[in-house]
Design a protein around this motif. Structure first.
Motif, PDB file in Angstrom:
ATOM      1  N   SER A  25     -15.529  15.882  -7.735  1.00 20.34           N
ATOM      2  CA  SER A  25     -15.818  16.648  -8.947  1.00 20.34           C
ATOM      3  C   SER A  25     -15.389  15.887 -10.188  1.00 20.34           C
ATOM      4  O   SER A  25     -14.567  14.958 -10.130  1.00 20.34           O
ATOM      5  N   GLU A  26     -15.939  16.302 -11.305  1.00 15.83           N
ATOM      6  CA  GLU A  26     -15.559  15.691 -12.586  1.00 15.83           C
ATOM      7  C   GLU A  26     -14.073  15.883 -12.848  1.00 15.83           C
ATOM      8  O   GLU A  26     -13.391  14.982 -13.351  1.00 15.83           O
ATOM      9  N   GLU A  27     -13.558  17.072 -12.465  1.00 16.05           N
ATOM     10  CA  GLU A  27     -12.139  17.347 -12.665  1.00 16.05           C
ATOM     11  C   GLU A  27     -11.271  16.430 -11.816  1.00 16.05           C
ATOM     12  O   GLU A  27     -10.242  15.911 -12.275  1.00 16.05           O
ATOM     13  N   ASP A  28     -11.665  16.188 -10.567  1.00 13.94           N
ATOM     14  CA  ASP A  28     -10.893  15.290  -9.715  1.00 13.94           C
ATOM     15  C   ASP A  28     -10.975  13.853 -10.219  1.00 13.94           C
ATOM     16  O   ASP A  28      -9.999  13.086 -10.109  1.00 13.94           O
ATOM     17  N   HIS A  29     -12.114  13.454 -10.757  1.00 17.34           N
ATOM     18  CA  HIS A  29     -12.218  12.132 -11.372  1.00 17.34           C
ATOM     19  C   HIS A  29     -11.194  12.005 -12.498  1.00 17.34           C
ATOM     20  O   HIS A  29     -10.517  10.963 -12.623  1.00 17.34           O
ATOM     21  N   ARG A  30     -11.101  13.039 -13.295  1.00 14.88           N
ATOM     22  CA  ARG A  30     -10.158  12.999 -14.420  1.00 14.88           C
ATOM     23  C   ARG A  30      -8.716  12.955 -13.928  1.00 14.88           C
ATOM     24  O   ARG A  30      -7.901  12.153 -14.414  1.00 14.88           O
ATOM     25  N   ARG A  31      -8.377  13.801 -12.963  1.00 14.48           N
ATOM     26  CA  ARG A  31      -6.988  13.878 -12.484  1.00 14.48           C
ATOM     27  C   ARG A  31      -6.562  12.601 -11.770  1.00 14.48           C
ATOM     28  O   ARG A  31      -5.456  12.091 -11.985  1.00 14.48           O
ATOM     29  N   ILE A  32      -7.424  12.096 -10.900  1.00 13.50           N
ATOM     30  CA  ILE A  32      -7.084  10.878 -10.168  1.00 13.50           C
ATOM     31  C   ILE A  32      -7.061   9.683 -11.118  1.00 13.50           C
ATOM     32  O   ILE A  32      -6.167   8.824 -11.042  1.00 13.50           O
ATOM     33  N   GLY A  33      -8.015   9.641 -12.029  1.00  9.81           N
ATOM     34  CA  GLY A  33      -8.036   8.554 -12.999  1.00  9.81           C
ATOM     35  C   GLY A  33      -6.778   8.518 -13.843  1.00  9.81           C
ATOM     36  O   GLY A  33      -6.214   7.440 -14.113  1.00  9.81           O
ATOM     37  N   LEU A  34      -6.302   9.698 -14.265  1.00 11.70           N
ATOM     38  CA  LEU A  34      -5.083   9.769 -15.059  1.00 11.70           C
ATOM     39  C   LEU A  34      -3.879   9.301 -14.249  1.00 11.70           C
ATOM     40  O   LEU A  34      -3.011   8.563 -14.754  1.00 11.70           O
ATOM     41  N   ALA A  35      -3.800   9.722 -12.981  1.00 12.96           N
ATOM     42  CA  ALA A  35      -2.691   9.303 -12.126  1.00 12.96           C
ATOM     43  C   ALA A  35      -2.694   7.794 -11.926  1.00 12.96           C
ATOM     44  O   ALA A  35      -1.637   7.143 -11.952  1.00 12.96           O
ATOM     45  N   ILE A  36      -3.869   7.216 -11.741  1.00 11.95           N
ATOM     46  CA  ILE A  36      -3.977   5.767 -11.560  1.00 11.95           C
ATOM     47  C   ILE A  36      -3.532   5.034 -12.823  1.00 11.95           C
ATOM     48  O   ILE A  36      -2.788   4.031 -12.762  1.00 11.95           O
ATOM     49  N   ARG A  37      -3.942   5.530 -13.983  1.00 13.99           N
ATOM     50  CA  ARG A  37      -3.552   4.875 -15.239  1.00 13.99           C
ATOM     51  C   ARG A  37      -2.038   4.916 -15.425  1.00 13.99           C
ATOM     52  O   ARG A  37      -1.423   3.930 -15.831  1.00 13.99           O
ATOM     53  N   TRP A  38      -1.431   6.057 -15.130  1.00  8.76           N
ATOM     54  CA  TRP A  38       0.028   6.166 -15.267  1.00  8.76           C
ATOM     55  C   TRP A  38       0.742   5.287 -14.252  1.00  8.76           C
ATOM     56  O   TRP A  38       1.773   4.674 -14.558  1.00  8.76           O
TER      57      TRP A  38
ATOM     58  N   LEU B  87       0.835  -1.204   0.000  1.00 10.99           N
ATOM     59  CA  LEU B  87       0.000   0.000   0.000  1.00 10.99           C
ATOM     60  C   LEU B  87       0.867   1.249   0.000  1.00 10.99           C
ATOM     61  O   LEU B  87       0.567   2.219  -0.702  1.00 10.99           O
ATOM     62  N   LEU B  88       1.934   1.233   0.782  1.00 11.39           N
ATOM     63  CA  LEU B  88       2.840   2.380   0.822  1.00 11.39           C
ATOM     64  C   LEU B  88       3.449   2.614  -0.554  1.00 11.39           C
ATOM     65  O   LEU B  88       3.450   3.751  -1.060  1.00 11.39           O
ATOM     66  N   ARG B  89       3.938   1.571  -1.167  1.00 16.84           N
ATOM     67  CA  ARG B  89       4.557   1.719  -2.484  1.00 16.84           C
ATOM     68  C   ARG B  89       3.556   2.217  -3.510  1.00 16.84           C
ATOM     69  O   ARG B  89       3.850   3.101  -4.330  1.00 16.84           O
ATOM     70  N   ALA B  90       2.353   1.676  -3.482  1.00 12.96           N
ATOM     71  CA  ALA B  90       1.336   2.088  -4.450  1.00 12.96           C
ATOM     72  C   ALA B  90       0.941   3.544  -4.262  1.00 12.96           C
ATOM     73  O   ALA B  90       0.747   4.282  -5.242  1.00 12.96           O
ATOM     74  N   LEU B  91       0.814   3.983  -3.022  1.00  7.64           N
ATOM     75  CA  LEU B  91       0.498   5.389  -2.756  1.00  7.64           C
ATOM     76  C   LEU B  91       1.588   6.308  -3.279  1.00  7.64           C
ATOM     77  O   LEU B  91       1.309   7.366  -3.864  1.00  7.64           O
ATOM     78  N   GLN B  92       2.827   5.920  -3.078  1.00  7.51           N
ATOM     79  CA  GLN B  92       3.939   6.726  -3.591  1.00  7.51           C
ATOM     80  C   GLN B  92       3.875   6.832  -5.110  1.00  7.51           C
ATOM     81  O   GLN B  92       4.139   7.901  -5.686  1.00  7.51           O
ATOM     82  N   GLU B  93       3.513   5.762  -5.763  1.00  4.55           N
ATOM     83  CA  GLU B  93       3.414   5.772  -7.222  1.00  4.55           C
ATOM     84  C   GLU B  93       2.279   6.680  -7.684  1.00  4.55           C
ATOM     85  O   GLU B  93       2.436   7.460  -8.637  1.00  4.55           O
ATOM     86  N   VAL B  94       1.144   6.596  -7.034  1.00  2.86           N
ATOM     87  CA  VAL B  94      -0.005   7.415  -7.443  1.00  2.86           C
ATOM     88  C   VAL B  94       0.312   8.896  -7.276  1.00  2.86           C
ATOM     89  O   VAL B  94       0.045   9.710  -8.179  1.00  2.86           O
ATOM     90  N   ILE B  95       0.896   9.271  -6.155  1.00  2.43           N
ATOM     91  CA  ILE B  95       1.226  10.683  -5.939  1.00  2.43           C
ATOM     92  C   ILE B  95       2.287  11.140  -6.927  1.00  2.43           C
ATOM     93  O   ILE B  95       2.238  12.261  -7.438  1.00  2.43           O
ATOM     94  N   ALA B  96       3.260  10.277  -7.225  1.00  2.00           N
ATOM     95  CA  ALA B  96       4.300  10.648  -8.196  1.00  2.00           C
ATOM     96  C   ALA B  96       3.713  10.867  -9.583  1.00  2.00           C
ATOM     97  O   ALA B  96       4.268  11.641 -10.375  1.00  2.00           O
ATOM     98  N   CYS B  97       2.599  10.197  -9.878  1.00  2.00           N
ATOM     99  CA  CYS B  97       1.984  10.318 -11.205  1.00  2.00           C
ATOM    100  C   CYS B  97       0.895  11.379 -11.265  1.00  2.00           C
ATOM    101  O   CYS B  97       0.330  11.614 -12.343  1.00  2.00           O
ATOM    102  N   LEU B  98       0.581  12.014 -10.142  1.00  2.00           N
ATOM    103  CA  LEU B  98      -0.451  13.046 -10.124  1.00  2.00           C
ATOM    104  C   LEU B  98       0.082  14.302 -10.806  1.00  2.00           C
ATOM    105  O   LEU B  98       1.135  14.829 -10.434  1.00  2.00           O
TER     106      LEU B  98
END
Length: 1004
Positions: free
Chosen positions: A533-546, A507-518
């Motif tokens: 918000s729709e904007e946060d859905h887009r931003r978080i979704g993009l970070a997760i994909r990366w 979980l720690l490693r995955a969180l670090q990856e998500v924040i690094a990709c935000l």
């Protein structure tokens, strides 16, 4: 102390994006002043006439609340309820504010709501927490995890203050019990930490044993024996009272009342004994000496170690902070602890003095530091506006408009300031970067990027360095914060069967990856309601994909789980308690992602990747190039329609380089081939000064490239004497120390390599010393080639920020040429005597003969007074046309002719009132282009048929506010044209207003 101040007038309409229809006071121009022990309220008061004559409407002060002793910036506030005594205290503040108001000027305060300095005895809130733990009156003031995973931190807060390991510190006798100010405390050099009163019996029992021995054996006389027994009885009663204090984990209201009442009584009783009874004082001294142990006898420290284990804090080696700290910090600074300003009591304590200053008219606006660190920025700004309204007389409260507030918000890429913030805009980082992108040559920037790998040895792309730097920040500098987040997420995961197998490390490693990709500093998942918000859905979704793409070996379901928590996408069977836990986690992550981005990008990546360093500015992008004129016009129109009163900055206390350094470096984008040739030549000339480090040259190629950019950007255009050269060399060495440590490749603030740094510093000193005279001659010739274009860029920046939508902000001293680097270089004392004398002389002469003054200064190019003149005259125009520049319409103007791309022009319109701004672009390539048969010198160039196109109905007769010259627009079919050669006949920039008798423009 009481002072009656009249209210500042409501001057102009607020941005339509804000809730209130009016703003109490919109600054025409702000001037940032950095307070210090040698530059306080008295010195500012003396500058008021100068700043008023310059055209400044509002003083913009660095934090003035009491900070830790010796603070150099004021952001380490220890008491939000007191004015810093070193600046003159409340009395001098009032005197300064009264004279400011009498001059018709306002004051914008810099407020620090996110954190406090804790490395100072003046922070009574933190000392209370150390003494009483989570049951302290002010425990909720700070963002502390009392349920941290390390067992040694359960119900304790880490204090990473020791210079070496705890064991070594203890056994070397550096930790000592002392009785000071009626408290038992631990002394560590010049710092003291309170001992929890419940633990005092460990010391007082030793005192009691000595008193008992004296009562039974050492006292022979009857009355004296009785007195000794009375003393012993009283001490034993105090010990019993302390033992029965509520445990620090008991946070009930009853426990809190009992705890403080009984502590107060016990302290008073003990103080009476120690003060009035010499025998008790002697016994206490002996007991403390025994408790403190003997150096060389390790077992003698066992009792002291046991006492320290019983405290509400754990003293630790400072390096432990990166792994185990359990309070949220400001970035990775251990001495700055985050505060929970979302709590109403904390908000009140932090802003009580702010409210008083607003009520008394001593402040007219606020600048809010680091709002991204707040749990709920939108609610915070609403609370500020409510505070302001309540500070106004009740009879006029309903009619009171918004307080002028700007937020220090870093906007990434195309990100916009959140529209639900009750502010008038941001502090201007986004403006700085847009203007820089307008002034550089986009094609040339790309060419510099293409040559960068060869010149620097850097093979990674900007995107790779961005990701790696953010991930490093999340994995090293702010690992403790990430571990606290991971522990929260782990507890959430354990409550659901679908996520129960996710381990804490993964979980720690995955969180670090998500924040690094935000891609942005933070998201804004709501503290109320359940829809992201729709904007946060887009931003978080993009970070997760990366994150998934960069980590194919990690479970995709792990990232999906994180996304569902961050976006509040609950399973249908989730309890209300668990839903709140999900949201609380999302909110806490948002408070951490911003500091990680800042540490990763501003304080790491920008010092690793710098093809053109002038574009590496706070809020900028690593891969930034130029911007099309049409796009710049679009963005300025949007700014005028949404945030017309945000600050328009060009230099700040946080910028990596001053505006004039950036302006000169921008010119390199126009001569990428010449720049590459120069770097290769200088590298060859200075190769003999390189040192060897494990087979590699020092400095490395990238560091050497930064040194050359820094020298080009700051090299004086006038010869230096020996003293000036030594000062200059020291400034560059100081800058390189910061640059090397921020890059964190060969050295860092946490693990400095003095050997490596010394070799780099020696290289700098050698290339600036007598042995490198040939290099310095070539460097000076190169700077001479581009300096004029740099000065033109600087003047363009001044006029643009004074006339584009927004409130222009001037950093102290930059009204003359200023070639400062990042702090602390940009916080050197400013020579106001020279500036005051120059402005006084300009003011006297401009009134009678502006045209003559402009001609004289232009002929003396690059006389620094030309920048002073352009600044003064631009602000004078703003004052004469307040409505026009405060909320006037923004209109893009077309340019025409063979050199049209070298012109940038726009108009501002308010009814029949018009102003036109015209500045050059890419002046270096213009002045040395084919159309200039002989390379231009100074600021003049051949403009050919280049012109600005105006609507025919606007009128033909215009006056330049900067030079005093009049120009006539020529008819051209259905339009009028202003010839560039006439616009720039006196100065290289122009600001036009209509002359008397010009036919009014038709309102479209």
């Amino acid at each position: 102390m009481s002072v009656q101040l009249s209210k500042m007038p409501a001057t102009t309409e607020a941005s339509p994006i804000n809730h209130a229809s009016r703003v109490n006071r919109i600054p025409l121009a702000t001037y940032r002043l950095q307070l210090s022990e040698s530059f306080g309220f008295e010195q500012i008061r003396e500058l008021i006439p100068y700043l008023q004559q310059l055209g400044v409407s509002d003083l913009y002060l660095s934090p003035l609340f009491r900070a830790r002793d010796g603070s150099t910036h004021g952001y380490d506030v220890v008491d939000h309820g007191a004015i810093e005594p070193a600046f003159g205290g409340e009395v001098e503040l009032v005197r300064m504010a009264e004279e400011t108001r009498a001059a018709g000027m306002g004051i914008v305060l810099d407020v620090v709501p996110n954190h406090m300095g804790i490395n100072d005895s003046g922070n009574r809130y933190w000392l209370d927490v150390l003494e009483n733990g989570e049951g302290a009156r002010w425990a909720k003031f700070f963002d502390i995890d009392w349920d941290a995973i390390p067992q040694t931190l359960k119900h304790r807060v880490l204090q990473p203050v020791l210079g070496q390991s705890f064991g070594a510190t203890l056994e070397q006798g550096e930790l000592k019990v002392v009785y000071f100010e009626r408290r038992l405390q631990i002394e560590y050099f010049d710092r003291r930490f309170p001992l929890a009163p419940r633990t005092w019996p460990a010391v007082l029992e030793l005192v009691a044993a000595r008193l008992a021995e004296a009562a039974h054996n050492g006292v022979t006389a009857g009355p004296e024996r009785r007195q000794a027994r009375i003393e012993l009885t009283e001490l034993e009663s105090i010990i019993a009272q302390l033992r029965h204090l509520p445990a620090s984990e008991d946070c009930s209201a009853q426990a809190l009342r009992n705890r403080y009442r009984e502590q107060r009584i016990a302290r008073r009783r003990l103080a009476h004994l120690v003060t009035k009874r010499p025998r008790v004082a002697e016994a206490l001294t002996a007991a403390i000496e025994e408790m403190n142990g003997v150096v060389g006898q390790p077992s003698s420290f066992d009792r002291l170690e046991e006492l320290l284990r019983a405290q509400c804090y754990r003293l630790a080696y400072w390096r432990v902070a990166s792994d185990e700290i359990n309070y949220r910090r400001f970035f990775d600074i251990n001495e700055l602890a985050a505060i929970r300003v979302e709590d109403s009591q904390v908000f009140e304590m932090v802003h009580r003095l702010v409210g008083t200053l607003l009520e008394r008219g001593l402040a007219t606006g606020l600048r809010i530091d680091h709002p991204d660190g707040l749990l709920d920025p939108a609610q915070y700004f609403e609370n500020l506006q409510t505070l302001y309204r309540r500070s106004q007389p009740e009879a006029t409260r309903d009619a009171t408009g918004q307080l002028y507030i700007v937020a220090e918000k870093i906007l990434s890429g195309s990100e916009q300031l959140p529209t639900d913030w009750a502010v008038q805009g941001a502090t201007g980082y986004e403006f700085i970067n847009l203007v820089s992108q307008l002034l550089v040559d986009a094609t040339g920037v790309k060419a510099i990027h293409a040559a960068y790998e060869e010149l620097s040895g850097v093979e990674e792309t900007a995107a790779e360095i961005f990701y790696e730097s953010k991930k490093e920040a999340a994995s090293v500098a702010m690992l403790s914060e990430m571990q606290m987040l991971a522990a929260r997420l782990y507890r959430i995961a354990q409550r659901q069967r679908a996520s129960r197998d996710f381990t804490l490390p993964t979980l720690l490693r995955a969180l670090q990856e998500v924040i690094a990709c935000l891609a942005v500093y933070r998201t804004y998942v709501p503290p109320r309601g359940w829809e992201a918000s729709e904007e946060d859905h887009r931003r978080i979704g993009l970070a997760i994909r990366w994150a998934k793409r960069r980590n194919p070996s990690m479970s995709r379901s792990l990232f999906d789980f994180i996304a569902s928590v961050l976006l509040l996408q609950f399973p249908t069977n989730l309890s209300q308690e668990d839903r709140e836990a999900w949201r609380h986690f999302a909110l806490k992550l948002q408070q951490v992602s911003g500091p990680i981005a800042a540490k990763g990008v501003e304080d790491t990546a920008f010092y690793r990747f710098y093809p053109l360093a002038s574009l590496n500015e706070v809020g900028g992008e690593l891969d930034a190039t130029g911007i099309a004129v049409e796009e710049f016009h679009r963005l300025m129109h949007h700014r005028g329609a949404t945030w017309p009163h945000g600050m328009s900055a060009s230099s700040t206390h946080d910028t990596k380089r001053s505006e004039d350094v950036r302006a000169r470096l921008h010119v390199l984008s126009e001569i990428p081939v010449r720049w590459k040739e120069a770097v290769l030549l200088w590298r060859q000339m200075n190769r003999r000064f390189l040192e060897n480090w494990d087979g590699e040259p020092i400095p490395d190629a990238n560091e050497e490239y930064l040194i050359y950019q820094t020298l080009v950007g700051t090299w004086p255009v006038t010869p230096m004497n020996d003293a000036a050269r030594e000062t200059y060399c020291q400034r560059i060495v100081q800058y390189m120390e910061k640059a090397l440590r921020e890059a964190k490749l060969h050295t860092s603030w946490m693990n400095p390599s003095e050997d490596y740094e010394t070799l780099v510093f020696d290289f700098v000193r050698k290339i600036l010393g007598p042995e490198a005279a040939a290099f310095q001659t070539d460097l000076a010739q190169f700077v001479a080639e581009i300096a004029d274009a740099g000065f033109v860029n600087s003047l363009s920046q001044v006029v643009l920020k004074a006339t584009l939508p927004g409130a222009p902000d001037f950093y102290q001293g930059t009204e003359l040429w200023d070639f400062s680097l990042v702090d602390p270089d940009n916080r050197r004392p400013v020579d106001y005597a020279t500036r005051t004398a120059a402005l006084k002389e300009l003011g006297r002469r401009v009134e009678g003969d502006l045209s003559g003054v402009a001609t004289e200064l232009a002929a003396a190019w690059p006389d620094p007074r030309v920048k002073l003149l352009v600044t003064k005259q631009s602000l004078a125009a703003r004052r004469r046309h307040q409505a026009l520049f405060t909320h006037g319409e923004y209109i893009a103007l077309e340019t025409t002719g063979g050199l049209a791309d070298h012109l940038f022009a726009f108009a501002r319109r308010d009814g029949d009132d018009w102003a036109i701004t015209v500045v050059p672009r890419h002046f270096q390539s213009l002045a040395h282009g084919k159309q200039n048969k002989k390379a231009a010198t100074g600021w003049k160039a051949e403009w050919g048929d280049a012109a600005v196109v105006l609507p025919a109905e606007i009128g033909a007769a215009w006056r330049c506010e900067l030079s005093g010259q009049t120009v006539e627009a020529a008819p051209n079919g259905d339009t009028l044209t202003l010839a560039a050669r006439e616009l720039f006949a006196a100065l290289p920039v122009a600001l036009l207003t209509k002359t008397a008798g010009t036919r009014p423009a038709a309102r479209g």
